[in-house]
Design an enzyme around this catalytic site. Structure first.
Site, PDB file in Angstrom:
ATOM      1  CG  ASP A  69      -2.183  -0.835   1.008  1.00 51.31           C
ATOM      2  OD1 ASP A  69      -2.584  -1.056  -0.152  1.00 51.31           O
ATOM      3  OD2 ASP A  69      -2.761  -1.290   2.019  1.00 51.31           O
ATOM      4  CD  GLU A  72      -4.575   1.556  -3.564  1.00 52.44           C
ATOM      5  OE1 GLU A  72      -5.701   1.530  -3.039  1.00 52.44           O
ATOM      6  OE2 GLU A  72      -4.101   0.598  -4.201  1.00 52.44           O
ATOM      7  CG  ASP A  73      -3.450   3.376   0.850  1.00 53.59           C
ATOM      8  OD1 ASP A  73      -4.145   3.803  -0.087  1.00 53.59           O
ATOM      9  OD2 ASP A  73      -3.688   2.296   1.428  1.00 53.59           O
ATOM     10  CG  ASP A 129      -4.896  -6.112   0.516  1.00 51.16           C
ATOM     11  OD1 ASP A 129      -4.882  -5.691   1.691  1.00 51.16           O
ATOM     12  OD2 ASP A 129      -5.278  -5.415  -0.447  1.00 51.16           O
TER      13      ASP A 129
END
Length: 185
Positions: A69, A72-73, A129
């Site tokens: 992540d 993306e995050d 995930d």
């Protein structure tokens, strides 16, 4: 003395990188659990699968699990992951990241296609995930959003399930438990 199938040093480097990148983030729908908890659970699922079904590149799977992540995050870029972990990890993490430039309805299909172009190790991470995320949904989600999330899990399983019989069985069980939970609401 046997050596582990993955490198503890690579694990620790990826874990620390992820901890720094996600500093201050919490797991949505919890009482403030650090986001590192989610990453650890995903990695645990991957490591469990690798213990049952050894793979070609356990370090790739574990590093991608811990880092899945960060692009993306967080503010971390593909180039930063590339510089720290190499091409295979950076491309795996990129494939696991939804493209924010696409309409929301197209993001999962695009991500699944990019994951399918990656080694099996990356497929394991996406399965792990979603297994981890198939917990009771936040109370704020509508019934429709909850059902879409369950259906999306089925699409992920259909697309990537061939990578691991172990994770496929775990995911199917989680989908069924999630559906049972939704039926009780």
């Amino acid at each position: 003395m046997d050596t582990p199938p993955w490198s503890p040093d690579r694990y620790l480097t990826a874990y620390r990188f992820a901890a720094e990148a996600h500093r201050g983030q919490t797991v949505p729908g919890t009482d403030g659990l650090p986001y590192l908890m989610h990453l650890s659970l995903v990695c645990m699922e991957v490591m469990s699968a690798l213990a049952v079904e050894p793979g070609d590149d356990p370090d790739l799977a574990i590093q991608c699990a811990l880092l899945h992540d960060v692009i993306e995050d967080t503010d971390v870029t593909h180039e930063q992951v590339l510089a720290s972990f190499g091409r295979a990890v950076a491309d795996g993490v990129q494939a696991l990241s939804k493209d924010p430039g696409l309409p929301k309805a197209e993001r999962m299909a695009d991500s699944l296609a990019r994951i399918q172009a990656q080694p099996r190790a990356v497929w394991l991470v996406k399965l792990a995930d979603r297994i981890t995320n198939l917990a009771p949904p936040p109370a704020s989600w509508s019934a429709d959003k909850r059902a879409r999330y369950r259906d999306e899990a089925g699409r992920i399983l259909a697309a990537l399930g061939g990578a691991s019989a172990y994770l496929s069985a775990r995911m199917q069980a989680r989908i069924e438990a999630y559906a049972a939970h939704l039926a009780q609401l």
